[in-house]
Scaffold this active site. Sequence first.
Site, PDB file in Angstrom:
ATOM      1  N   PHE A   1      18.771   6.484  16.296  1.00  0.00           N
ATOM      2  CA  PHE A   1      19.908   5.650  16.252  1.00  0.00           C
ATOM      3  C   PHE A   1      20.052   5.152  14.693  1.00  0.00           C
ATOM      4  O   PHE A   1      19.078   4.419  14.277  1.00  0.00           O
ATOM      5  CB  PHE A   1      19.867   4.513  17.296  1.00  0.00           C
ATOM      6  CG  PHE A   1      21.059   3.616  17.292  1.00  0.00           C
ATOM      7  CD1 PHE A   1      22.184   3.977  17.768  1.00  0.00           C
ATOM      8  CD2 PHE A   1      21.052   2.630  16.406  1.00  0.00           C
ATOM      9  CE1 PHE A   1      23.289   3.377  17.799  1.00  0.00           C
ATOM     10  CE2 PHE A   1      22.168   1.708  16.550  1.00  0.00           C
ATOM     11  CZ  PHE A   1      23.499   2.086  17.151  1.00  0.00           C
TER      12      PHE A   1
ATOM     13  N   LYS B   1      18.441  -5.811  10.590  1.00  0.00           N
ATOM     14  CA  LYS B   1      18.185  -6.590  11.815  1.00  0.00           C
ATOM     15  C   LYS B   1      17.414  -7.882  11.443  1.00  0.00           C
ATOM     16  O   LYS B   1      18.113  -8.941  11.408  1.00  0.00           O
ATOM     17  CB  LYS B   1      17.716  -5.804  12.822  1.00  0.00           C
ATOM     18  CG  LYS B   1      18.586  -4.867  13.687  1.00  0.00           C
ATOM     19  CD  LYS B   1      18.236  -4.541  14.810  1.00  0.00           C
ATOM     20  CE  LYS B   1      19.231  -3.831  15.604  1.00  0.00           C
ATOM     21  NZ  LYS B   1      19.548  -2.332  15.372  1.00  0.00           N
TER      22      LYS B   1
ATOM     23  N   ASP C   1      14.449   4.559   8.295  1.00  0.00           N
ATOM     24  CA  ASP C   1      15.358   3.809   8.626  1.00  0.00           C
ATOM     25  C   ASP C   1      14.339   2.776   9.442  1.00  0.00           C
ATOM     26  O   ASP C   1      13.981   2.887  10.575  1.00  0.00           O
ATOM     27  CB  ASP C   1      16.302   4.315   9.598  1.00  0.00           C
ATOM     28  CG  ASP C   1      17.271   3.158  10.440  1.00  0.00           C
ATOM     29  OD1 ASP C   1      16.991   2.215  10.287  1.00  0.00           O
ATOM     30  OD2 ASP C   1      18.211   3.682  11.151  1.00  0.00           O
TER      31      ASP C   1
HETATM   32  C1  LIG Z   1      20.508  -1.352  15.098  1.00  0.00           C
HETATM   33  C2  LIG Z   1      20.151  -0.523  14.247  1.00  0.00           C
HETATM   34  C3  LIG Z   1      21.046   0.269  13.179  1.00  0.00           C
HETATM   35  C4  LIG Z   1      22.571  -0.308  13.005  1.00  0.00           C
HETATM   36  O1  LIG Z   1      22.206  -1.464  12.622  1.00  0.00           O
HETATM   37  P1  LIG Z   1      23.767  -2.504  12.708  1.00  0.00           P
HETATM   38  O2  LIG Z   1      23.595  -3.756  12.094  1.00  0.00           O
HETATM   39  O3  LIG Z   1      24.340  -2.606  13.842  1.00  0.00           O
HETATM   40  O4  LIG Z   1      24.687  -1.684  11.957  1.00  0.00           O
HETATM   41  C5  LIG Z   1      20.439   1.268  12.408  1.00  0.00           C
HETATM   42  N1  LIG Z   1      19.442   1.783  12.648  1.00  0.00           N
HETATM   43  C6  LIG Z   1      18.370   1.338  13.414  1.00  0.00           C
HETATM   44  C7  LIG Z   1      17.045   1.922  13.793  1.00  0.00           C
HETATM   45  C8  LIG Z   1      19.011   0.197  14.392  1.00  0.00           C
HETATM   46  O5  LIG Z   1      17.938  -0.289  15.431  1.00  0.00           O
END
Ligand SMILES: *Cc1c(COP(=O)(O)O)cnc(C)c1O
Length: 422
Positions: free
Chosen positions: A152, A272, A243
């Site tokens: 994700f 986050k 990420d």
């Molecule tokens: C939540 C998340 C995102 C997206 O972040 P947003 O602030 O909602 O754009 C990207 N990568 C990972 C691993 C996430 O958990």
Amino acid sequence: MIPETIVKQSLETNSYTTFSADNFNAYVMNTYGRFPIAIERGEGCYIWDTEGKKYLDFVAGIATCTLGHAHPVMITTVSDQIKRLHHVSNLYYIPVQGELAQWLVQHSCANKAFFCNSGAEANEGAIKLARKYAHEKLNIENPTILTAHDSFHGRTLATITATGQPKYHKGFSPLMPGFYYVPYNDITAIESAIAELDKDKRQVAAIMLEALQGEGGVRPGEITYFQRIREICNEKGILLILDEVQVGMGRSGKLWGYENLGIEPDIFTSAKGLGGGIPIGAMLCKSHCDVLEPGSHASTFGGNPFACAVGLAVCQTLEQENLLANVQQRGKELRIGLNTIAAKYSNLFTEVRGWGLINGMELSAEQEVTSIDIVKAAMNEGLLIVPAGPKVLRFVPPLIVTKTEVMEAMDILAKAIVNIIK
Ligand SMILES: *Cc1c(COP(=O)(O)O)cnc(C)c1O
């Protein structure tokens, strides 16, 4: 200036709390399947709904409220900074942005930081950086970025494309070219994808992965897998992008998820937990891939004094309150608690896994019970948790959570499960 009496009055009368779900849905786009409660206030690891019901919050705004709710440091930082200066744009130097960048660089493998407002935007920045690097340093005309199934990376067009889950692509074609998916924790798949794309003149410029897949099911990366990827990247000049949006900022028990894997990425992203619930994102890289220049990337709000002051305060509090040690201890207690429950209901649960305070509990594929069923039952009993897919429960409390609160969460979860199997 609004007189203080009016501010106080509106806090007391809480006129917005009378805004019903029907009224809400008449005005807000229907992009979320919301649970039927409205949250009014929070303190520490607890939040209260508009009916006055109290919940133990093991969602923390989806792994964002690092210091919980209404933490004194958040209150002071937010109010001091808004009085001083909140936004000026990057046309000028913003000292506190420099300070936050310095803190992040001094506490990671990166040398430079770029600030934005969200995880998706940070990943967009990483994708753009990797493409520019591919064109300028690797002479690749048609670069490909490898990403994993069940990953994700966000909801913008490029980041849904990077996300290896077809459900997020549905209805949004044509997707962005330049991505190719491989199964996670499978090194052979990476090797053959690189060879195949090479033959096809779509050379791999970067590999983009989560150190632990959060949203896709709380799946930790394997050390041998990531170490071999690092070797392959070194041999071929491919960039490794991690990420760290969900697993970073201390949630794994180390500051960054990659520290659990014994490797360093070339580029990584954070969001986050970085602002403790105030929107901020960051894309960081090592010097050798620092190829952006004035005009090549930007963000109007990115790195403004407000968000950076809060980000810096969250970082400093992590250090001063020794929160990484708390994350490791509470994480162990949480996994012991979850394993005890999983063992008691072994026909219902198949596995407990995670690092620090990002943990998942997998439900048996043979049972009809879904993660949403348990999330709802737990909510009724006063515990908030969030699914990570249809068969995994995710536990991501604030990093300040106490042992008593972990035990309380386990008691509530056990009660909720009894209600479900009745
Ligand atoms: C939540 C998340 C995102 C997206 O972040 P947003 O602030 O909602 O754009 C990207 N990568 C990972 C691993 C996430 O958990």
